[in-house]
Design an enzyme around this catalytic site. Structure first.
Site, PDB file in Angstrom:
ATOM      1  CG  HIS A 167     -45.676  19.074  60.016  1.00 60.29           C
ATOM      2  ND1 HIS A 167     -46.619  18.788  60.969  1.00 60.29           N
ATOM      3  CD2 HIS A 167     -44.508  19.183  60.664  1.00 60.29           C
ATOM      4  CE1 HIS A 167     -46.030  18.733  62.147  1.00 60.29           C
ATOM      5  NE2 HIS A 167     -44.745  18.960  61.992  1.00 60.29           N
ATOM      6  CD  GLU A 168     -40.696  19.593  59.470  1.00 61.38           C
ATOM      7  OE1 GLU A 168     -40.107  20.546  59.985  1.00 61.38           O
ATOM      8  OE2 GLU A 168     -41.092  18.623  60.117  1.00 61.38           O
ATOM      9  CG  HIS A 171     -42.795  23.286  62.641  1.00 64.93           C
ATOM     10  ND1 HIS A 171     -43.576  23.500  63.741  1.00 64.93           N
ATOM     11  CD2 HIS A 171     -42.666  21.951  62.532  1.00 64.93           C
ATOM     12  CE1 HIS A 171     -43.908  22.337  64.269  1.00 64.93           C
ATOM     13  NE2 HIS A 171     -43.375  21.372  63.549  1.00 64.93           N
ATOM     14  CD  GLU A 273     -44.137  18.745  65.956  1.00 69.77           C
ATOM     15  OE1 GLU A 273     -44.537  18.322  64.859  1.00 69.77           O
ATOM     16  OE2 GLU A 273     -43.094  19.391  66.087  1.00 69.77           O
TER      17      GLU A 273
END
Lengths: 464, 193
Positions: A167-168, A171, A273
């Site tokens: 997930h990070e 980003h 997100e």
């Protein structure tokens, strides 16, 4: 706001999308900042040059000088926040660079996922706190930093950690970090008067009150000027418009602008997100692991990390504590965790609710075993909180409201309620949640039998 | 300005626009192909690392289980095939062969507790399984890029331009087993722990 995940989306499309978003944000924030800029320039030009004899002869020149001062302030604030965002965020979260040979598995997971995402290795940081959270900062993938807390590494299994890191990294790969940094800078700028005011208050109550009184006077003056304009036609339109403008500007600067800034941040960041969750799914092909990780983190109910509000959207879950003032919570930077888990479950074709409940219970157990230390909430605040333990959000919204976790069900069958251990629980007989012994709790909240830290206990109703 | 001039200008403008469209499309193809090649090099790096580890693994195993000749030779052969393989499909096949041979070797090692406990062997095994995972991720990234590239040169109007400039579709790097199944099982058993 459902994330499109039906077919693999190349990271390059996300980047283009983010470029458009960035431009839009710049325009919107520019519009937001324009009125106060004009106001401050006018205001300064009056007060700074009021006693200068040349003032009434060439007001335009004065205004252009003061507007340059105002512009320079804005530019400087934005530049400092943009340029030093990484250092600020890492420092405020108490993160230090990960030493060579430390946390090998974490390092290896990042390496592997970076290969899968086609990204260069980010700088790795570790924050020594039990709160489970993670965040990325930076301007572009080549200068990105990824920070995790020790609590996160302890709480999660390998696959779950992989989901969070994916997930990070999404980003980073989507260039969300640049957009996030810009948004953080603008939110900080819009909140500048407000932050400054709170800062004064923190220095001394007197100073804060004095400034508050001054502002109230200004409002009064504005009102009076407005009334005067209504009843007696004034012959000084410049001063008059300035005073009535003051009234609006006070409300705007201290109230509207910060809220609008946070609202825009929330809209964009919530979308990013969900996209990052979807991209983490595409990268790991394992939505269940990320969903379980989110359930676990939510279960601990202590993901809060000391950081500025403007940077809240950099994290994997909202780092703001539950007791943050309402103006900081008006528009959360993250979608509700239940919604994110729901989306992940939809992508992965469903997740057994039992697993989510177990994950939430594991999170609760982690929180009980690791009460928030000196880095997190101060102990006094922790002890004074009398709120009853909420049922940890587990999975879909239904299970969050209707079915408590198995551990809690058992407690409720016994007729007890889970409470946070505080000063009030010392003279009451309680049951340790770890070993189940009924006892009077000592003042240091240590169980007499298993000497675990009893930060959550079960109230035993039979004896009083 | 008479009608003929207008028509000529119109036609010229159309040709100009068309040329620009071709140029943009062509550049898009080149960029997409470059990304695919870059993604391939990520696989290549890991494959080379893997191949370079195999000889020391074979040496280590030989020290404890020298008579398991057949399996060891198979591993060496598979490594040789991987090193000489040309093209994506051939490399994928060779890589899968090596994976299978290594799998058999590791299964065999179960019978040699001394070997299993050897530090050298454990380090090698750990490293190899890590590389295998890295290859899996690199393959995923490569296939994603190859898919996007192939799609861009095969849809209709663009396919004409791709045909003129002779853009060939990229081959996929096929995996023999489905990694997803293994993963789901793994995470479940971990979650129950």
């Amino acid at each position: 706001m459902s994330a499109p995940v039906q077919q693999p989306v190349l990271v390059y499309d996300r980047i283009d999308e983010n470029r458009r978003n960035t431009r839009l944000i710049l325009v919107i924030f520019g519009v937001l900042i324009f009125p106060p800029l004009v106001y401050v320039s006018m205001y300064l030009s009056v007060w700074v040059f009021m006693f200068h004899p040349a003032f009434f002869k060439m007001p335009l020149a004065q205004i252009s000088i003061t507007s340059m001062i105002a512009l320079a302030t804005v530019a400087l604030t934005l530049f400092v926040h943009y340029r030093y965002a990484t250092a600020f965020a890492l420092k405020r979260a108490g993160a230090s660079p990960l030493a060579e040979g430390e946390e090998e598995e974490f390092r290896r997971i990042v390496e592997n996922l970076c290969i899968g995402a086609g990204l260069p290795q980010p700088q790795l940081y570790l924050a020594d706190t039990t709160a489970p959270n993670a965040f990325t900062v930076g301007i572009d993938p080549e200068h990105a930093s990824l920070a995790v807390t020790r609590g996160l590494l302890e709480l999660l299994e390998r696959r779950e950690l992989e989901g969070v890191i994916a997930h990070e990294l999404s980003h980073i790969g989507n260039h969300d970090i640049r957009l996030s940094t810009i948004i953080a800078a603008f939110v900080a700028l819009l909140q500048l008067p407000f932050t400054f005011y709170r800062f004064l208050f923190r220095i001394s109550r007197m100073l804060g009150m004095a400034v508050l009184g001054l502002l109230a006077l200004l409002v009064l003056a504005g009102l009076l000027a407005g009334l005067e304009a209504l009843f007696f036609l004034s012959d000084d339109p410049f001063l008059l418009s300035l005073t009535s403008f003051s009234l609006f500007m006070l409300i705007y600067l201290f109230f509207l602008a910060p809220v609008i800034g946070v609202l825009i941040r929330g809209i964009i960041s919530q979308e990013r997100e969900l996209l990052a969750d979807a991209d983490a799914f595409l990268l790991t092909r394992n939505p269940q692991a990320l969903a379980l990780a989110l359930a676990k983190i939510a279960g601990t109910d202590q993901a809060n990390i000391k950081n500025s509000v403007a940077m809240a959207h950099l994290y994997i879950v909202d780092p703001l504590p539950g007791n943050a003032p309402w103006w900081d919570r008006i528009m959360p930077s993250h979608p509700p965790i239940e919604e994110r888990i729901g989306e992940l479950a939809r992508m992965g074709g469903g997740i057994p609710p039992r697993l989510l409940e177990e994950a939430a219970a594991a999170g609760l157990g982690h929180a009980a075993a690791h009460p928030v230390g000196p880095e997190g909430k101060p102990a006094a605040e922790f002890a004074s909180s009398e709120e009853q333990m909420r049922t940890p959000p587990a999975g879909s919204p239904e299970s969050c409201q209707q079915s408590p976790t198995p551990a809690q069900e058992k407690i409720m069958e016994q007729g007890g309620r889970i409470r946070k251990s505080d000063a009030g629980s010392v003279d009451r007989k309680i049951r340790c949640q770890i070993c189940g012994t009924d006892q009077y709790l000592a003042a240091d909240f240590k169980c007499t039998k298993c000497s675990a830290n009893v930060s959550y206990h079960i109230e035993v109703d039979s004896e009083k | 300005m008479n009608a003929v001039t207008i028509i000529i200008i119109g036609v010229l403008a159309l040709i100009f626009l068309f040329a620009i469209a071709v140029l943009v499309t062509y550049n898009g193809f080149v960029r997409s192909r470059l990304r695919t090649r870059e993604a391939w090099s990520a696989i290549d790096v890991q494959l080379k690392r893997r191949a370079s580890l195999v000889p020391s693994l074979v040496e280590t195993v030989k020290g404890y289980a020298g008579h398991e000749r057949e399996t060891l030779e198979e591993v060496t052969r598979a490594r040789g095939a991987l090193q000489t393989a040309n093209g994506t499909a051939e490399t994928a096949v060779a890589n899968n062969m090596l994976t299978q041979a290594l799998g058999r070797l590791f299964a065999l090692v179960e019978n040699y507790p001394q070997l299993r406990a050897s530090e050298n062997f454990m380090a090698l095994q750990k490293e190899l399984s890590d590389i295998e995972e890295k290859i899996a991720y690199a393959r995923q990234f490569y296939n994603q890029n190859a898919l996007a590239y192939n799609a861009s040169i095969q849809v209709f109007p663009q396919s004409v331009i791709a045909g003129i400039f002779n853009f060939q579709p990229a081959e996929f790097f096929a995996a023999e087993e489905s990694r997803e199944d293994v993963q789901v099982d793994f995470s479940r058993s971990e979650a129950r722990k």
